[in-house]
Design a protein around this motif. Structure first.
Motif, short mmCIF file in Angstrom:
data_model
loop_
_atom_site.label_atom_id
_atom_site.label_comp_id
_atom_site.label_asym_id
_atom_site.label_seq_id
_atom_site.Cartn_x
_atom_site.Cartn_y
_atom_site.Cartn_z
N UNK A 13 0.83 -1.20 0.00
CA UNK A 13 0.00 0.00 0.00
C UNK A 13 0.87 1.26 0.00
N UNK A 14 2.13 1.11 0.39
CA UNK A 14 3.02 2.25 0.47
C UNK A 14 2.83 3.08 1.73
N UNK A 15 1.95 2.67 2.61
CA UNK A 15 1.63 3.45 3.80
C UNK A 15 2.44 3.05 5.03
N UNK A 16 3.17 1.95 4.97
CA UNK A 16 3.89 1.47 6.16
C UNK A 16 5.30 2.03 6.27
N UNK A 17 5.85 2.50 5.15
CA UNK A 17 7.24 2.98 5.13
C UNK A 17 8.26 1.86 4.99
N UNK A 18 7.82 0.62 5.03
CA UNK A 18 8.75 -0.51 4.94
C UNK A 18 9.21 -0.75 3.50
N UNK A 19 10.37 -1.34 3.38
CA UNK A 19 10.91 -1.79 2.10
C UNK A 19 10.90 -3.31 2.07
N UNK A 20 10.75 -3.86 0.87
CA UNK A 20 10.97 -5.30 0.70
C UNK A 20 12.47 -5.51 0.73
N UNK A 21 12.94 -6.42 1.58
CA UNK A 21 14.37 -6.65 1.76
C UNK A 21 14.66 -8.14 1.88
N UNK A 22 15.93 -8.46 1.82
CA UNK A 22 16.39 -9.80 2.18
C UNK A 22 17.45 -9.68 3.26
N UNK A 23 17.42 -10.61 4.18
CA UNK A 23 18.48 -10.74 5.18
C UNK A 23 19.36 -11.87 4.68
N UNK A 24 20.57 -11.52 4.24
CA UNK A 24 21.49 -12.48 3.63
C UNK A 24 22.56 -12.83 4.66
N UNK A 25 22.60 -14.09 5.08
CA UNK A 25 23.60 -14.55 6.04
C UNK A 25 24.64 -15.36 5.27
N UNK A 26 25.91 -14.99 5.46
CA UNK A 26 26.98 -15.61 4.69
C UNK A 26 28.24 -15.79 5.53
N UNK A 27 29.12 -16.65 5.03
CA UNK A 27 30.40 -16.95 5.68
C UNK A 27 31.49 -16.15 4.98
N UNK A 28 32.08 -15.20 5.68
CA UNK A 28 33.13 -14.35 5.10
C UNK A 28 34.38 -15.13 4.72
N UNK A 29 34.54 -16.32 5.25
CA UNK A 29 35.70 -17.14 4.88
C UNK A 29 35.49 -17.79 3.52
N UNK A 30 34.25 -17.80 3.03
CA UNK A 30 33.93 -18.38 1.74
C UNK A 30 33.75 -17.28 0.70
N UNK A 31 33.01 -16.24 1.03
CA UNK A 31 32.74 -15.14 0.10
C UNK A 31 32.99 -13.81 0.82
N UNK A 32 33.81 -12.95 0.25
CA UNK A 32 34.08 -11.66 0.89
C UNK A 32 32.82 -10.79 0.95
#
Length: 174
Positions: free
Chosen positions: A46-65
């Motif tokens: 609706x655009x009335x909440x102020x929220x954005x569609x997002x993703x929470x990406x959890x990753x291993x820094x030893x595998x991917x910088x």
């Protein structure tokens, strides 16, 4: 493990690519950045909440910088267009990065500077302190994996996956 909260248009697109990225252990589609408690997809749209569609990406820094995770983000959407990604229009589709620490804020700002040279117009990605993250409904989780033949996936997500494979093939799982 590290988690970035990123918004680059419809969360299905970022989810699809990061789910196929080596070193990423989890991608959760959700909503953040607004003022409305316990939002759902329809209230966010609706655009009335102020929220954005997002993703929470959890990753291993030893595998991917972490820099690679962020550079992929800037390659997968147009960070120069406010409140729009292709046919998806509204504040919920804004390019956004939500930081948890001051160090992360600086990392995000450096990523914007580093990626600006790839674009002819200024990057308008919003960098904000993370508030409450609300996971999206189950229907939205792993959408591409569950619906690879859906029209949106064919027309919108597949080209983004192709672009990711072209520029980040060493990080993608086929």
């Amino acid at each position: 493990m590290k988690t970035f909260i990123l918004g680059g248009g419809c969360f299905w697109c970022l989810d699809a690519v990061y789910q196929k990225t080596r070193g990423v252990s989890s991608v959760v589609s959700g909503y953040t950045g607004g003022h409305f408690p316990d939002p759902d997809y329809y209230s966010v749209c609706s655009g009335m909440t102020g929220h954005a569609e997002v993703v929470a990406v959890t990753f291993d820094e030893e595998v991917i910088p972490q820099e690679t995770v962020l550079d992929m983000f800037f390659a997968l959407h147009d960070p120069t267009t406010p409140n729009r990604q292709g046919y998806d229009v509204g504040t919920q589709y804004r390019s956004s990065m939500f930081y948890l620490t001051d160090e992360e804020k600086e990392l995000f700002e450096r990523a914007i500077e580093r990626n600006q040279s790839l674009w002819n117009t200024p990057i308008v990605t919003e960098v904000s302190r993370a508030g409450t993250f609300y996971p999206a409904e189950d229907f939205h989780q792993d959408y591409y994996a569950k619906n690879p033949d859906a029209g949106y996936c064919s027309v919108i997500i597949n080209p983004k996956l192709a672009k990711a494979r072209k520029y980040y093939s060493q990080w993608l799982i086929s």
